[in-house]
Design an enzyme around this catalytic site. Structure first.
Site, short mmCIF file in Angstrom:
data_model
loop_
_atom_site.label_atom_id
_atom_site.label_comp_id
_atom_site.label_asym_id
_atom_site.label_seq_id
_atom_site.Cartn_x
_atom_site.Cartn_y
_atom_site.Cartn_z
N TYR A 155 0.86 -1.21 0.00
CA TYR A 155 0.00 0.00 0.00
C TYR A 155 0.89 1.25 0.00
O TYR A 155 0.68 2.17 -0.80
CB TYR A 155 -0.89 -0.05 1.23
N LYS A 159 1.22 4.25 -2.83
CA LYS A 159 0.97 5.66 -2.51
C LYS A 159 2.21 6.50 -2.83
O LYS A 159 2.08 7.64 -3.32
CB LYS A 159 0.59 5.82 -1.03
N1 NAD Z 1 -8.70 6.12 6.33
C1 NAD Z 1 -7.41 6.34 6.62
O1 NAD Z 1 -6.95 6.15 7.75
C2 NAD Z 1 -6.48 6.84 5.52
C3 NAD Z 1 -5.17 7.17 5.87
C4 NAD Z 1 -4.31 7.64 4.89
C5 NAD Z 1 -4.76 7.77 3.58
N2 NAD Z 1 -6.04 7.40 3.27
C6 NAD Z 1 -6.46 7.51 1.88
O2 NAD Z 1 -7.56 8.40 1.80
C7 NAD Z 1 -8.39 8.01 0.71
C8 NAD Z 1 -9.82 7.87 1.18
O3 NAD Z 1 -9.85 6.91 2.22
P1 NAD Z 1 -11.17 6.62 3.06
O4 NAD Z 1 -10.71 6.26 4.42
O5 NAD Z 1 -12.16 7.71 2.88
O6 NAD Z 1 -11.67 5.29 2.31
P2 NAD Z 1 -13.10 4.56 2.27
O7 NAD Z 1 -12.83 3.12 2.04
O8 NAD Z 1 -13.92 4.94 3.46
O9 NAD Z 1 -13.77 5.17 0.96
C9 NAD Z 1 -13.18 4.96 -0.30
C10 NAD Z 1 -14.24 4.98 -1.38
O10 NAD Z 1 -13.54 4.69 -2.61
C11 NAD Z 1 -14.33 3.80 -3.37
N3 NAD Z 1 -13.47 3.02 -4.26
C12 NAD Z 1 -12.64 2.01 -3.91
N4 NAD Z 1 -12.06 1.48 -5.01
C13 NAD Z 1 -12.53 2.18 -6.07
C14 NAD Z 1 -12.33 2.08 -7.47
N5 NAD Z 1 -11.54 1.14 -7.97
N6 NAD Z 1 -12.96 2.95 -8.28
C15 NAD Z 1 -13.81 3.90 -7.77
N7 NAD Z 1 -14.05 4.01 -6.44
C16 NAD Z 1 -13.43 3.16 -5.60
C17 NAD Z 1 -15.02 2.91 -2.35
O11 NAD Z 1 -16.19 2.31 -2.91
C18 NAD Z 1 -15.31 3.89 -1.22
O12 NAD Z 1 -16.60 4.44 -1.34
C19 NAD Z 1 -7.80 6.72 0.14
O13 NAD Z 1 -6.98 7.02 -0.97
C20 NAD Z 1 -6.96 6.21 1.29
O14 NAD Z 1 -5.91 5.38 0.84
C21 NAD Z 1 -6.92 6.96 4.21
#
Ligand code: NAD
Length: 254
Positions: A155, A159
């Site tokens: 992951y 990123k």
């Molecule tokens: N949650 C955390 O702690 C965290 C930390 C660092 C970075 N991030 C990053 O922030 C971003 C958002 O994370 P989040 O926690 O809101 O995630 P989440 O899983 O709550 O929401 C992500 C959304 O993306 C959609 N999705 C997944 N794969 C997809 C695809 N192939 N095409 C279109 N849509 C797709 C899912 O259906 C979901 O609705 C991500 O890039 C994640 O890697 C999150």
């Protein structure tokens, strides 16, 4: 200052992306709400419209380049792309493993959405941004790619790759008034990680995670929105190629 701009936000059906979609909608943008799940896209579109904003569902899989190209052609020119769709693991913090214990078959799901998804969407919108001599690309990355992440190596690698892409895109396209930046998040409270906080908020694992944060709480989508609006606006026109952390002062061993 994003009023009237057409803003495509990927993975905007929940979590950080939903928060960004609502914020851009409230700021007067025309929001193209992408998600893999049509129903999630439509629900967020309904929320934006109910608040008086303008939005259109744009359900497609960012991993599928043909679908991305078709969808972008159908939605019309995109002024602002927010690459937010991501996947940190199967279920919240589940599926974590030391790299030495993984096999190539385990890597694809991380690389496809977190790296290829960003390549696909960025490639699809760039030519129009260049032709219009205006564009903004924001990519939501993770401290997993900046500092390393024991148990989340692939992951983090995906990123870090996406963040590197933004730096090159920034250098290649600044002369067309196209900027490209990364927002690097620390641990958030979103549906992705909700099981950890809802069921185990007082668990040793959660406490261990928060010990690394100067501000001892997980981030929430609202922590991200104002920075994204700034970077996407004319006020952000001289900020490019950067990775800006929204992470509660994350640092190992505080
Ligand atoms: N949650 C955390 O702690 C965290 C930390 C660092 C970075 N991030 C990053 O922030 C971003 C958002 O994370 P989040 O926690 O809101 O995630 P989440 O899983 O709550 O929401 C992500 C959304 O993306 C959609 N999705 C997944 N794969 C997809 C695809 N192939 N095409 C279109 N849509 C797709 C899912 O259906 C979901 O609705 C991500 O890039 C994640 O890697 C999150």
């Amino acid at each position: 200052m994003t009023s009237g701009r057409r803003v495509l936000i990927t993975g905007a059906g929940q979590g950080v992306g939903r928060g960004l979609a609502l914020a851009f909608g409230a700021a007067g943008a025309e929001v193209l709400v992408n998600d893999l799940h049509r129903e999630r896209s439509e629900n967020v579109v309904d929320e934006i419209r109910a608040a008086g904003g303008s939005a259109t569902p744009a359900p497609f899989d960012v991993c599928d380049y043909a679908s991305v190209v078709t969808a972008v052609a159908a939605t019309g020119p995109v002024d602002v792309l927010v690459n937010n769709a991501g996947n940190a693991g199967a279920e919240g913090f589940g599926g974590r493993a030391r790299f030495a214990d993984t096999e190539p078959v385990d890597w694809d799901s991380f690389l496809r959405v977190n790296l290829y998804g960003v390549l696909h969407c960025t490639r699809a919108v760039l030519p129009t941004m260049i032709a219009n001599t205006w564009g903004r690309i924001l990519t939501v990355v993770s401290d997993a790619g900046r500092t390393g992440d024991p148990g989340g190596a692939v992951y983090g690698a995906a990123k870090a790759g996406a963040a590197g892409l933004m730096r090159s895109v920034a250098l290649e396209n600044g002369r067309f008034n196209v900027t490209a930046n990364n927002i690097s998040l620390g641990t958030m409270r979103t549906p992705l990680t909700e099981p950890l906080w809802a069921e185990h908020g007082d668990s040793p694992q959660a406490k261990e995670i928060l010990r690394n944060y100067a501000i001892r709480r997980p981030g929430v989508p609202d922590d991200v929105t104002e920075l994204a609006l700034l970077l996407a606006s004319d006020h952000g026109s001289w900020i490019t190629g950067q990775t800006i952390c929204v992470n509660g002062g994350y640092s190992f061993g505080l």
